[in-house]
Scaffold this motif. Structure first.
Motif, mmCIF file in Angstrom:
data_model
loop_
_atom_site.group_PDB
_atom_site.id
_atom_site.type_symbol
_atom_site.label_atom_id
_atom_site.label_comp_id
_atom_site.label_asym_id
_atom_site.label_seq_id
_atom_site.Cartn_x
_atom_site.Cartn_y
_atom_site.Cartn_z
ATOM 1 N N SER A 27 28.760 38.084 45.969
ATOM 2 C CA SER A 27 29.799 38.956 45.429
ATOM 3 C C SER A 27 31.099 38.649 46.152
ATOM 4 N N LEU A 28 32.124 38.377 45.363
ATOM 5 C CA LEU A 28 33.454 38.134 45.934
ATOM 6 C C LEU A 28 34.084 39.465 46.319
ATOM 7 N N HIS A 29 34.845 39.470 47.395
ATOM 8 C CA HIS A 29 35.559 40.676 47.828
ATOM 9 C C HIS A 29 36.948 40.639 47.208
ATOM 10 N N LYS A 30 37.140 41.404 46.164
ATOM 11 C CA LYS A 30 38.380 41.347 45.381
ATOM 12 C C LYS A 30 39.619 41.772 46.156
ATOM 13 N N GLU A 31 39.444 42.475 47.254
ATOM 14 C CA GLU A 31 40.593 42.926 48.044
ATOM 15 C C GLU A 31 41.010 41.904 49.114
ATOM 16 N N LYS A 36 45.775 38.005 46.940
ATOM 17 C CA LYS A 36 47.130 38.538 46.861
ATOM 18 C C LYS A 36 48.144 37.415 46.640
ATOM 19 N N GLY A 37 47.804 36.210 47.083
ATOM 20 C CA GLY A 37 48.722 35.086 46.924
ATOM 21 C C GLY A 37 48.303 34.096 45.859
ATOM 22 N N GLY A 41 49.140 39.524 40.804
ATOM 23 C CA GLY A 41 49.022 40.128 39.485
ATOM 24 C C GLY A 41 48.004 39.449 38.578
ATOM 25 N N ASN A 42 47.517 38.278 38.959
ATOM 26 C CA ASN A 42 46.524 37.555 38.160
ATOM 27 C C ASN A 42 45.606 36.785 39.113
ATOM 28 N N ASN A 81 37.916 35.421 38.040
ATOM 29 C CA ASN A 81 38.774 36.529 38.423
ATOM 30 C C ASN A 81 37.895 37.533 39.173
ATOM 31 N N PRO A 82 38.176 37.788 40.455
ATOM 32 C CA PRO A 82 37.295 38.645 41.255
ATOM 33 C C PRO A 82 37.242 40.103 40.799
#
Length: 126
Positions: A27-31, A36-37, A41-42, A81-82
């Motif tokens: 599982s990817l950590h979306k935060e 962020k870079g 936004g995407n 996309n996480p």
């Protein structure tokens, strides 16, 4: 398991199959700051990060520290996309000898294949 990608993903489970095959669920950590870079936004999971995850899993499954020698047939086939697809399945078919490890990988989410690649690593002697 020590990882270069600190807090980037969690290895949820894995199963060892026959003839050096492994199936891992992560599982990817979306935060994570990477998202962020890349891109604001995407968020898109960088390909180099996916390649690093495969290396780290191969190290875990072989018990060897590895150094990338070659990568061939590297095909990024879908955007990860996480926020939409954080849960990934990685199939690793591993063959090894005294000095080298070869990995054929297919990474997917649901029925979608996101990455296919074949890589060769050199075992680092400690």
């Amino acid at each position: 398991m020590q990882t270069l990608l600190t807090d980037f993903y969690t290895l949820e489970s894995y199963e060892k199959g026959e003839n050096g095959s492994f199936t891992a669920h992560i599982s990817l950590h979306k935060e994570h700051d990477i998202f962020k870079g890349h891109f604001p936004g995407n968020p898109v999971t960088p390909g180099v990060c996916m390649m690093q995850i495969v290396k780290e899993l191969a190290e875990k499954f072989t018990g060897s520290e590895l150094f990338l020698k070659t990568a061939s047939n590297v095909k990024f086939m879908a955007i990860i996309n996480p926020f939409e697809t954080p849960d990934l399945k990685l199939q690793l078919d591993i063959t090894e000898d005294e000095t080298d490890v070869k990995v054929k990988n297919i990474t997917s989410f649901g029925e979608t294949i996101a990455l296919k690649m074949t890589v060769s690593y050199k075992k680092l002697m400690s």
